[in-house]
Design a protein around this motif. Structure first.
Motif, short mmCIF file in Angstrom:
data_model
loop_
_atom_site.label_atom_id
_atom_site.label_comp_id
_atom_site.label_asym_id
_atom_site.label_seq_id
_atom_site.Cartn_x
_atom_site.Cartn_y
_atom_site.Cartn_z
N VAL A 1 0.87 -1.29 0.01
CA VAL A 1 -0.06 0.02 0.15
C VAL A 1 0.89 1.20 -0.14
O VAL A 1 0.59 2.15 -0.66
CB VAL A 1 -0.91 0.01 1.09
CG1 VAL A 1 -1.56 1.36 1.24
CG2 VAL A 1 -1.92 -1.19 0.99
N ARG A 2 2.11 1.19 0.75
CA ARG A 2 2.93 2.56 0.90
C ARG A 2 1.98 3.53 1.03
O ARG A 2 1.81 4.80 0.29
CB ARG A 2 3.69 2.62 -0.36
CG ARG A 2 4.50 1.28 -0.74
CD ARG A 2 5.40 1.48 -1.76
NE ARG A 2 6.59 2.46 -1.60
CZ ARG A 2 7.00 3.01 -2.62
NH1 ARG A 2 6.79 2.54 -3.78
NH2 ARG A 2 8.02 3.72 -2.32
N PRO A 3 1.34 3.77 2.33
CA PRO A 3 0.22 4.78 2.59
C PRO A 3 0.81 6.07 2.56
O PRO A 3 0.37 7.00 1.96
CB PRO A 3 -0.32 4.75 4.13
CG PRO A 3 0.68 3.54 4.58
CD PRO A 3 1.27 2.77 3.52
N ILE A 4 2.28 6.49 3.23
CA ILE A 4 2.79 7.91 3.01
C ILE A 4 3.15 8.01 1.62
O ILE A 4 2.81 9.14 1.01
CB ILE A 4 4.16 7.91 3.86
CG1 ILE A 4 3.64 7.61 5.36
CG2 ILE A 4 4.89 9.26 3.69
CD1 ILE A 4 4.62 7.52 6.37
N LYS A 5 3.72 7.22 0.75
CA LYS A 5 4.18 7.59 -0.71
C LYS A 5 2.88 7.85 -1.40
O LYS A 5 2.65 8.61 -2.44
CB LYS A 5 4.82 6.40 -1.36
CG LYS A 5 6.16 6.40 -0.85
CD LYS A 5 7.12 7.72 -1.88
CE LYS A 5 8.25 7.22 -1.73
NZ LYS A 5 8.93 8.52 -2.34
N ARG A 6 1.63 7.06 -1.19
CA ARG A 6 0.45 7.07 -1.83
C ARG A 6 -0.13 8.58 -1.63
O ARG A 6 -0.53 9.32 -2.46
CB ARG A 6 -0.51 6.05 -1.26
CG ARG A 6 -1.70 6.01 -2.20
CD ARG A 6 -2.48 4.67 -1.75
NE ARG A 6 -3.84 4.52 -2.65
CZ ARG A 6 -4.55 3.55 -2.84
NH1 ARG A 6 -3.50 2.38 -2.79
NH2 ARG A 6 -5.41 3.45 -3.68
N SER A 7 -0.13 8.85 -0.17
CA SER A 7 -0.48 10.34 0.03
C SER A 7 0.61 11.37 -0.71
O SER A 7 -0.16 12.24 -1.19
CB SER A 7 -0.64 10.52 1.48
OG SER A 7 -0.70 11.70 1.96
N GLN A 8 1.69 11.19 -0.75
CA GLN A 8 2.43 12.17 -1.35
C GLN A 8 2.07 12.00 -3.06
O GLN A 8 2.23 13.42 -3.49
CB GLN A 8 4.06 11.89 -1.27
CG GLN A 8 4.48 12.00 0.17
CD GLN A 8 5.71 11.48 0.20
OE1 GLN A 8 6.33 10.47 -0.58
NE2 GLN A 8 6.36 11.87 1.38
#
Length: 188
Positions: A167-174
């Motif tokens: 998911v990579r939530p931080i990268k996805r948000s970025q």
């Protein structure tokens, strides 16, 4: 080597995902392949596995904290190995499967809007997995001889790590913020 791309949206009806590549500054699409026979086989095998393992125990007294440390360490190692293998498999076939796309501003807004909703659900799923890690750790602590809880704890640790990596939530948000910034520049 770290992936430079992250999923920003998944279309479940047409079975494809949209990704953003930070390095190349491009969007691409990958069609997903769901093998329902594998899911059915794994589900059936897990029931059989449970039936066999539920009554098996380690035949000795074991310190619960040592069991927790061993299970957690093995789960983290298994998670790390799974991530490396998945990353290698994905990178190997990525160029053949990906299709670079150039969506309109309206399509991109839809991807980002729906992608944010999906991100919230995925983050909830990751948090739920970590709750399961804690619950399985509690069961293992109170039943350190249980082989089933030992294996469950290992598996949930590995699944949690794989979920965060996928998911990579931080990268996805970025990625969402960067793409929204580009939309604002084009519309402004």
């Amino acid at each position: 080597m770290s992936r430079s791309w992250v999923a920003i949206y998944q279309n479940k009806e047409s079975n494809y995902s949209i990704y953003f590549d930070f390095k190349k500054q491009e969007l691409f699409l990958i069609a997903q392949q769901v093998d329902k026979s594998k899911i059915l086989l794994i589900s059936s095998l897990s029931i059989i596995f449970y039936a066999i393992m539920k009554s098996i125990s380690f035949g000795m007294e074991i310190n619960p904290l040592i069991m927790l440390c061993i299970a957690s360490t093995l789960g983290i190692i298994l998670g790390y190995i799974s991530i490396k293998l998945a990353d290698r498999a994905i990178e190997k076939g990525l160029e053949h499967r990906k299709e670079v796309i150039y969506p309109t501003n309206q399509e991109l807004r839809e991807y980002l809007s729906e992608g944010k909703k999906q991100s919230q659900a995925l983050i909830f799923t990751i948090l739920l997995l970590f709750l399961f890690v804690l619950l399985s750790a509690a069961f293992l602590y109170f039943m350190p001889q249980s082989v089933l809880w030992f294996l469950i704890n290992i598996g949930i640790w590995a699944a949690s790590m794989l979920a965060i990596w996928g998911v990579r939530p931080i990268k996805r948000s970025q990625a969402h913020k960067q793409l929204e910034g580009k939309l604002e520049k084009h519309s402004g």
